[in-house]
Design a protein around this motif. Structure first.
Motif, PDB file in Angstrom:
ATOM      1  N   GLY A  75     -10.026   4.066  -0.039  1.00  0.00           N
ATOM      2  CA  GLY A  75      -9.383   3.054   0.794  1.00  0.00           C
ATOM      3  C   GLY A  75     -10.316   2.541   1.867  1.00  0.00           C
ATOM      4  O   GLY A  75      -9.996   1.597   2.576  1.00  0.00           O
TER       5      GLY A  75
ATOM      6  N   ASN B  77      -5.443   5.603   4.562  1.00  0.00           N
ATOM      7  CA  ASN B  77      -6.418   6.014   3.549  1.00  0.00           C
ATOM      8  C   ASN B  77      -5.877   7.148   2.693  1.00  0.00           C
ATOM      9  O   ASN B  77      -4.992   7.891   3.103  1.00  0.00           O
TER      10      ASN B  77
ATOM     11  N   THR C  72       0.827  -1.216   0.000  1.00  0.00           N
ATOM     12  CA  THR C  72       0.000   0.000   0.000  1.00  0.00           C
ATOM     13  C   THR C  72       0.857   1.261   0.000  1.00  0.00           C
ATOM     14  O   THR C  72       0.363   2.345  -0.283  1.00  0.00           O
TER      15      THR C  72
ATOM     16  N   ILE D  86     -12.889   0.759  -1.252  1.00  0.00           N
ATOM     17  CA  ILE D  86     -11.432   0.629  -1.311  1.00  0.00           C
ATOM     18  C   ILE D  86     -10.861   1.372  -2.515  1.00  0.00           C
ATOM     19  O   ILE D  86      -9.848   2.074  -2.423  1.00  0.00           O
TER      20      ILE D  86
END
Length: 233
Positions: free
Chosen positions: A178, A117, A111, A174
């Motif tokens: 996120g 996020n 990520t 997502i």
């Protein structure tokens, strides 16, 4: 104090499993498998904790849920404050453990920011990101209020319903933000990522705090109106 410890543990586990899965497999919507695995990881993490600590604290492990319970007069102001502190500290602990595991073993974080996020999916538009978070949190929290209502007849499967609600909002969200729907879940990884110098800009963090809290309050208000209408009040 037992309730606060339970909330600390529960939030830490949610971040560890949910964000950890995202870090390990990635959550690019164009790839599919990692995206779905991440959605289910958050749901299953919540499910595990619901049947572990639910009888102790109610397993909020989310300030948006706690603020909805406060607005619904299902918890005191003192407990609300204690829950919020415990949840944020738990999220920090969970993200810290992920940093220890991934950095210690030299594992690539798929990520790029400990599962924090971001707004890339909405082209950096904070207001659209805010709207997404309000809507997703509203859906998630109103499902919690409904299935845990004193009038509900399915309390023994409440944890399953809530977990799948979380999976559902993750499947949509997502690729957009996120999926936070949980300020603590956003704060913990964002701070740890910022300390490590590989996180998203902290200037956007307000979206993932304000959006879920507003969504939780809206869910509480709408659910109360629906209950009154059903009872003819």
């Amino acid at each position: 104090m037992k309730k606060y410890i339970a909330e600390f543990i529960g939030t830490a586990v949610l971040v560890l499993i949910g964000c950890g899965t995202a870090m390990a497999v990635g959550c690019d919507p164009t790839l599919g498998s990692g995206y779905i695995l991440t959605a289910f990881a958050f749901g299953l993490g919540l499910l595990t904790m619901a049947y572990s600590i639910g009888n102790i604290s109610g397993c909020h492990i989310n300030p948006a849920v706690s603020i909805a319970m406060l607005a619904s007069k299902k918890m005191s102001g003192k407990d609300f404050c204690g829950y919020i502190v415990s949840q944020v500290l738990g999220a920090l602990a969970g993200a810290g453990l992920l940093a220890l595991i991934f950095n210690g073993a030299g594992i690539v974080d798929m990520t790029g920011g400990f599962g924090s996020n971001g707004l890339d999916g909405v082209n950096g538009n904070m207001w659209i990101g805010l709207l997404v978070e309000v809507l997703l949190t509203f859906i998630f929290v109103i499902s919690i209020l409904g299935v845990t209502s004193d009038k509900a007849k399915h309390g023994h499967v409440a944890g399953i319903v809530i977990a799948f609600s979380l999976v559902a909002v993750h499947i949509l969200g997502i690729g957009l933000t996120g999926t936070s729907v949980n300020p603590a879940r956003s704060i913990g990884p964002a701070i740890v990522a910022a300390i490590g110098g590989n996180g998203a800009p902290m200037g956007a963090i307000w979206v993932f705090i304000v959006g879920p809290l507003v969504g939780g309050l809206l869910a509480a208000g709408v659910y109360q109106l629906l209950e009154k209408a059903k009872d003819g009040r």
